[in-house]
Design an enzyme around this catalytic site. Structure first.
Site, short mmCIF file in Angstrom:
data_model
loop_
_atom_site.label_atom_id
_atom_site.label_comp_id
_atom_site.label_asym_id
_atom_site.label_seq_id
_atom_site.Cartn_x
_atom_site.Cartn_y
_atom_site.Cartn_z
N ASP A 12 1.19 24.39 16.00
CA ASP A 12 0.08 24.16 15.05
C ASP A 12 0.40 23.01 14.09
O ASP A 12 -0.43 22.68 13.23
CB ASP A 12 -0.24 25.43 14.26
N GLU A 50 3.17 22.80 11.99
CA GLU A 50 4.07 23.12 10.88
C GLU A 50 5.50 22.74 11.24
O GLU A 50 5.93 22.90 12.38
CB GLU A 50 3.99 24.62 10.54
N GLN A 83 2.33 3.55 -5.61
CA GLN A 83 1.34 4.15 -6.54
C GLN A 83 2.12 4.57 -7.79
O GLN A 83 2.32 5.75 -8.06
CB GLN A 83 0.63 5.34 -5.88
N ASP A 127 6.68 -13.40 -3.94
CA ASP A 127 5.95 -13.35 -5.22
C ASP A 127 6.96 -13.12 -6.33
O ASP A 127 8.13 -12.82 -6.07
CB ASP A 127 4.85 -12.29 -5.21
N LYS A 185 1.24 -16.42 -5.33
CA LYS A 185 0.06 -16.01 -4.58
C LYS A 185 -1.16 -16.35 -5.42
O LYS A 185 -1.16 -16.21 -6.62
CB LYS A 185 0.08 -14.49 -4.34
N ARG A 197 -5.56 -15.96 -5.33
CA ARG A 197 -6.76 -15.55 -4.62
C ARG A 197 -7.82 -16.63 -4.77
O ARG A 197 -8.13 -17.07 -5.88
CB ARG A 197 -7.26 -14.23 -5.21
N GLY A 254 2.54 -6.84 6.82
CA GLY A 254 3.11 -8.12 7.23
C GLY A 254 2.36 -9.33 6.71
O GLY A 254 2.79 -10.48 6.92
N GLY A 255 1.25 -9.10 6.02
CA GLY A 255 0.41 -10.21 5.57
C GLY A 255 1.11 -11.16 4.62
O GLY A 255 1.08 -12.38 4.81
N THR A 256 1.77 -10.61 3.61
CA THR A 256 2.43 -11.44 2.60
C THR A 256 3.53 -12.31 3.21
O THR A 256 3.61 -13.51 2.95
CB THR A 256 3.05 -10.54 1.51
#
Lengths: 299, 299
Positions: B35, B37, B97, B170, B194, B196, B227-229
Site C-alpha cells: 500500500d 507504507e 522554502q 548568482d 541574473k 529578468r 539545470g536552467g541556471t
C-alpha cells in the site's frame, strides 16, 4: 469561531463538514514542485488568528506526502495564531504497525500520532482506526468514530434484504459486524475463522458451520488492502450457498491487483466510504465526524 | 560508544563514515508495503542501548518518504535507549522554502527541522544548506559543512587548469566560489548577474565584463535542480570565449529534463557529491561530515 481548513487530501470531507456545522471552509492552495517537494499555502491567514482550526487531511497513498503536508499545515496554522488545532485524518496511515511484531521495529502509528500532537494539534479525530488502543499515543482528546452506521444505512437503502446475516472476515472485525447488525434491526452476526495451512502456508477461511444458505451475507471490515481476505471470505460463503454477497468496508485502499481479486470473487455489491477515494466510495464519513466536532466545539 | 545507523537513503555515506571514524555501522532493514507504507527495522537493538547513535539518511526524492523513515528511525532509536541521537541528513529537503515568500506559506525547512529535533535528535548535520540561517530553527547543535573543498580537490586532480577562474551563477553562491578558488591556490573568483528581461520575462545571465576568454571557467553552486541556471551560465561564458567549462555542485537533483539542458549547454566536466545519487556523484561528503562528528563525539 471555528474554521475548516481542507488539505490536499481532504477528498471533499472538508466541505461536507463545513456545511453540516455551518462554519466557513478554506482550501489550502497546493502544488508539487518539479523536484517533488510539496507546497501548501493558507489563502486567508486572518481567518486563522484566534480561531479553532479544523484541518482535514486523509492519509491515504502517497501517505508520507500527505503526512508531511499535514504537519506543514499544523505548524503554519500555529504561526498564524490558531487557538485550538483539531486534526481530522479520516484514514490514518501506518495504523497497522501498532506494535513491535519483531524486535527492532518502530511502532509507526505511535511515531505518527506523536508528530501530529507535538506539531501543535490539541485534538485528533479518525475513522475506524485499525486498533482503538493506538489512540493512547496521542493522549487525551483523541477520538475514533465508526463509519459502520453509515455503511449499514446505505446497504438497507440500496439492497433488498430478506434474511441477511452479517459476517466479519476475522474475529478482530467482529465489533464492526455487531454494529452493522444492530443498525439493520438486530439481525444475526458472526465471524469467519482464518486458518493457515501448516504444510503449504496458504491462508484459508475455515468455515464454522455458518447458516448462510439462501441468505444475503454482508461481510464487513475496516480495510480492504490487497483484497485477499475479503475475496477469500466471499468465496467461502458463496460456496456455502449464500444468495447474495455484499461487502461493506470503511477504507478501500485497493492496492496491487485488489480490483481483479474482488471481481473474480463475484461480490454482488461493494460499499466503502470517502476516507480513501475509490469507485466504491458511496457513503461519507462526514456525519459521524461532525457529531464529534460539535461536542468539541460545544455547538 | 558510538554507532552509525544507515537509513534507506544513506547512499553508502554511512559505511564511509563508519570506516573513517572506526566505529560500527548497522543498516536498517527496509521495505515498502504494497500500500506504499515504509517499513524499517533496527537489526541489533542491543547496539543502540546507551550509545551515541548517528542516523544517516539523505532527504532527496521521494523526500517525504525519506523524511518519515528518518522520523521513524529517531523515535525507535529513542525507544531502544539511545543516548545522544545525531542526525546526518546530507541533503536537506525543503531547504529552499526558508521563509514566507507569500503570506500564508509555511516555512517548510523550519517545520522539518523542528520535527527532527522534537522527535529526539540532539545534533543535526547537513551539507551546503541553501541558507545557513535556516539551521537556527534546530537551535543549538546544528552544523552545516561544505563540500566545496572536496569538489575543488577533485577538479584539481582531474582537470588540467592553466589559468582558471571560478564563477558563482548568482551572488548567493559567491561563498562557494570563494572556497573553491581558495583551495585551487587563491585563484580569481566572481559571480554572474541574473537579470529578468522586463518585456519577455525571460531570465538572462547579464555578463559583467568577465575575463573568461581562453580560460577554464569553473561554475559552482549548491544545487542543480532543473539545470536552467547552470545551463544559462555555461552558455554565457562559452559565448564569451571560455576554453573549458567545468561545473561543480553539491546536490545534483537533476529534475525534469535537467540532463538534456546540461547536455545542450556543452559543459566539459560536471562533478557533484553523493548527497544525492546521480551519474555525477564523483566525490563523497563523508570527510567533512566525519570531521564534525569527531568533534561532537570528542574523538
Amino acid at each position: 469561531m471555528a474554521i475548516i481548513v481542507g488539505g490536499p487530501a481532504s477528498n471533499n470531507i472538508d466541505s461536507k463538514l463545513a456545511e453540516m456545522l455551518n462554519i466557513p471552509c478554506v482550501k489550502l492552495e497546493h502544488k508539487i514542485f518539479p523536484d517533488g517537494e510539496s507546497y501548501i499555502r493558507f489563502p486567508e491567514t486572518e481567518k486563522i488568528m484566534g480561531n479553532d482550526v479544523i484541518i482535514v487531511q486523509s492519509l491515504y497513498s502517497p501517505q508520507d506526502k500527505h503526512i508531511f503536508e499535514l504537519l506543514l499545515a499544523i505548524d503554519a496554522a500555529k504561526d498564524f495564531g490558531a487557538k485550538n488545532i483539531i486534526v481530522v485524518a479520516p484514514y490514518l496511515a501506518y495504523s497497522r504497525q501498532d506494535r513491535r511484531f519483531l524486535e527492532g521495529e518502530p511502532i509507526s502509528v505511535k511515531t505518527l500520532l506523536k508528530l501530529i500532537k507535538h506539531s501543535g494539534a490539541e485534538y485528533f479525530i479518525t475513522v475506524d482506526i485499525h486498533k482503538e488502543y493506538s489512540l493512547e499515543h496521542f493522549g487525551r482528546n483523541a477520538y475514533n468514530v465508526t463509519a459502520m452506521e453509515e455503511i449499514a444505512k446505505h446497504i438497507r437503502e440500496n439492497i433488498e434484504l430478506r434474511n441477511a446475516i452479517v459476517l466479519a472476515p476475522d474475529k478482530g472485525a467482529l465489533s464492526h459486524a455487531m454494529k452493522v447488525a444492530e443498525v439493520l434491526g438486530g439481525i444475526e452476526y458472526d465471524y469467519l475463522e482464518k486458518k493457515r495451512d501448516p504444510i503449504t502456508g496458504e491462508i484459508k477461511v475455515k468455515p464454522k458451520e455458518l447458516p448462510v444458505k439462501e441468505r444475503e451475507v454482508i461481510i464487513v471490515d475496516d480495510i480492504i488492502s490487497t483484497g485477499g481476505t475479503i475475496a477469500l471470505a466471499a468465496k467461502s460463503v458463496r460456496e456455502q450457498g449464500a444468495r447474495k454477497v455484499i461487502v461493506g468496508c470503511t477504507h478501500a485502499l485497493l492496492v496491487g491487483n485488489a480490483r481483479e481479486k474482488l471481481r473474480k470473487a463475484k461480490i454482488d455489491y461493494i460499499v466503502a466510504t470517502d476516507t480513501v477515494p475509490s469507485e466504491y466510495s458511496k457513503v461519507s464519513v462526514a456525519p459521524p465526524i461532525a457529531k464529534v466536532l460539535k461536542n468539541i466545539l460545544k455547538f
